[in-house]
Scaffold this motif. Sequence first.
Motif, PDB file in Angstrom:
ATOM      1  N   ASP A 154       7.624 -15.259  18.539  1.00 19.09           N
ATOM      2  CA  ASP A 154       9.001 -15.262  18.043  1.00 19.09           C
ATOM      3  C   ASP A 154       9.662 -13.894  18.191  1.00 19.09           C
ATOM      4  OD1 ASP A 154       8.739 -17.923  17.322  1.00 19.09           O
ATOM      5  OD2 ASP A 154       8.162 -17.475  15.256  1.00 19.09           O
ATOM      6  N   ARG A 186      13.188 -13.351  20.087  1.00 20.19           N
ATOM      7  CA  ARG A 186      14.387 -12.761  19.499  1.00 20.19           C
ATOM      8  C   ARG A 186      14.945 -11.664  20.411  1.00 20.19           C
ATOM      9  NH1 ARG A 186      15.323  -9.879  13.569  1.00 20.19           N
ATOM     10  NH2 ARG A 186      17.536  -9.519  13.881  1.00 20.19           N
ATOM     11  N   ASN A 221       6.565 -19.633  14.646  1.00 20.04           N
ATOM     12  CA  ASN A 221       7.469 -20.112  13.595  1.00 20.04           C
ATOM     13  C   ASN A 221       7.461 -19.164  12.399  1.00 20.04           C
ATOM     14  OD1 ASN A 221       9.414 -21.977  12.685  1.00 20.04           O
ATOM     15  ND2 ASN A 221       7.907 -23.010  11.402  1.00 20.04           N
ATOM     16  N   ASP A 254       9.317 -17.188   9.887  1.00 18.20           N
ATOM     17  CA  ASP A 254      10.677 -17.340   9.365  1.00 18.20           C
ATOM     18  C   ASP A 254      11.484 -16.048   9.409  1.00 18.20           C
ATOM     19  OD1 ASP A 254       9.225 -16.061   7.403  1.00 18.20           O
ATOM     20  OD2 ASP A 254       9.734 -17.442   5.788  1.00 18.20           O
ATOM     21  N   THR A 278      12.611 -16.435  13.158  1.00 14.26           N
ATOM     22  CA  THR A 278      13.341 -17.645  13.557  1.00 14.26           C
ATOM     23  C   THR A 278      14.705 -17.734  12.888  1.00 14.26           C
ATOM     24  OG1 THR A 278      12.231 -18.927  11.819  1.00 14.26           O
ATOM     25  CG2 THR A 278      11.228 -18.947  14.022  1.00 14.26           C
ATOM     26  N   SER A 317      17.146 -14.840  14.285  1.00 15.41           N
ATOM     27  CA  SER A 317      17.594 -14.955  15.672  1.00 15.41           C
ATOM     28  C   SER A 317      18.960 -15.630  15.734  1.00 15.41           C
ATOM     29  CB  SER A 317      16.587 -15.776  16.489  1.00 15.41           C
ATOM     30  OG  SER A 317      15.360 -15.096  16.620  1.00 15.41           O
ATOM     31  N   LEU A 354      15.924 -20.047  15.945  1.00 15.72           N
ATOM     32  CA  LEU A 354      14.991 -20.237  17.047  1.00 15.72           C
ATOM     33  C   LEU A 354      14.087 -21.467  16.903  1.00 15.72           C
ATOM     34  CD1 LEU A 354      13.752 -18.872  19.630  1.00 15.72           C
ATOM     35  CD2 LEU A 354      12.224 -17.642  18.062  1.00 15.72           C
ATOM     36  N   THR A 355      14.059 -22.287  17.941  1.00 15.69           N
ATOM     37  CA  THR A 355      13.044 -23.337  18.049  1.00 15.69           C
ATOM     38  C   THR A 355      11.699 -22.662  18.277  1.00 15.69           C
ATOM     39  OG1 THR A 355      14.559 -25.001  18.925  1.00 15.69           O
ATOM     40  CG2 THR A 355      12.228 -25.264  19.466  1.00 15.69           C
ATOM     41  N   SER A 356      10.661 -23.111  17.570  1.00 23.21           N
ATOM     42  CA  SER A 356       9.382 -22.405  17.667  1.00 23.21           C
ATOM     43  C   SER A 356       8.202 -23.333  17.395  1.00 23.21           C
ATOM     44  CB  SER A 356       9.358 -21.240  16.670  1.00 23.21           C
ATOM     45  OG  SER A 356       8.184 -20.467  16.797  1.00 23.21           O
ATOM     46  N   ASP A 409       4.839 -24.032  15.492  1.00 24.04           N
ATOM     47  CA  ASP A 409       4.235 -23.684  14.206  1.00 24.04           C
ATOM     48  C   ASP A 409       2.741 -24.018  14.256  1.00 24.04           C
ATOM     49  OD1 ASP A 409       3.334 -23.686  11.488  1.00 24.04           O
ATOM     50  OD2 ASP A 409       5.397 -23.931  10.819  1.00 24.04           O
ATOM     51  N   ARG A 449      15.222 -26.061  16.480  1.00 27.55           N
ATOM     52  CA  ARG A 449      16.427 -25.470  15.888  1.00 27.55           C
ATOM     53  C   ARG A 449      17.484 -25.309  16.982  1.00 27.55           C
ATOM     54  NH1 ARG A 449      12.159 -22.401  13.585  1.00 27.55           N
ATOM     55  NH2 ARG A 449      11.819 -22.900  11.372  1.00 27.55           N
TER      56      ARG A 449
END
Length: 342
Positions: free
Chosen positions: A250, A254, A278, A280, A283, A286, A290-292, A294, A330
């Motif tokens: 992540d 970013r 993922n 937080d 995510t 950003s 952000l789609t991530s 987990d 996201r």
Amino acid sequence: MGKLERHATIADVAALAGVSVGTASKALNGRGSLREETRVRVREAARQLSFEVNAGARSLHSGRTYTVGMITMDTIGRFSIPVLMGAEDALGAGQMSVFLCDGRDDPIREQYHVKTLLSRRVDGIIVTGRRTEARAPIAAGLPVPVVYAYISSSDPQDCSVVPDEEGGARKAVEHLLAIGRTRIAHVTGPEHHHSARVRASSAAERLGEAGLELSGPPLFGAWSEVWGRQAVGMLLAGGTGFDAVFCGSDQIARGVADALRAIGRRVPEDVALVGFDNWDVMTGASQPPLTSVDMNLDGLGRTAAEMLLAAINGTHSPGRHARPCRLVVRESTTVPLVPGTL
């Protein structure tokens, strides 16, 4: 003077549950082959009477101390803290106390912690850290079971619970393919890191199954936003073009988002973006969120603790046990609907 309050006894619990004292004792200490409804009835009676099993008596009777040691090599705690919290949840349900030790990536300190935990007669040990690659066992021939969580042991006879990073990377690519992206670039961490290599190779493999290739070779660098920003310049210089970037963390994602915004590339309209972990902190900060992937670290910790409890009770599960990752979608991969277009 007021009358002293009398504490409930095992005989009181047995009478309320309608069983013998011996049966009540077995139910509360997890011994014997009793029907589950009997155990539940006895525990409910104990709860109503605020009766607590005496830990010292339980220890003498069973030969166990009802304590578990946890050794972590993750001085930052980014990955080990969620694992430890999940493990504590599971151990707490089993009324186990936990001794937490920080090895600080120091083998001498780690061995000191092992000896200290054994001197306290812990029933088992969980070992965790900040990297998923295999490590040497903490010691040979230990008298208590050991489970490795997030990290894994190089000994296949040890029990290791790890995230399915390969599956997580595949889910990221499948999501990008599902939203119509076909020129997918990959930016990740140092090539000597197991996680970076696994995520890169799995992404390329999944694209190959769809008859596609990565948009240029994977870019290996640092687990940092700075590297993510630098990587965008390298992607543009490569000249292959890209409509999506799958990042190995992540933090990298970013940095990629910041650099794309600076050159006027819209996320996700022009370039869809997926991260990994993922986290937080990243995510949510950003732009856009952000789609991530987990790794469900707390669930991984719970599984490790449950396997340790099973091993303490005689049921060992040697080998490497991979837990599935999930994709959290996201705005970095979903183009928002414009009001009035429906």
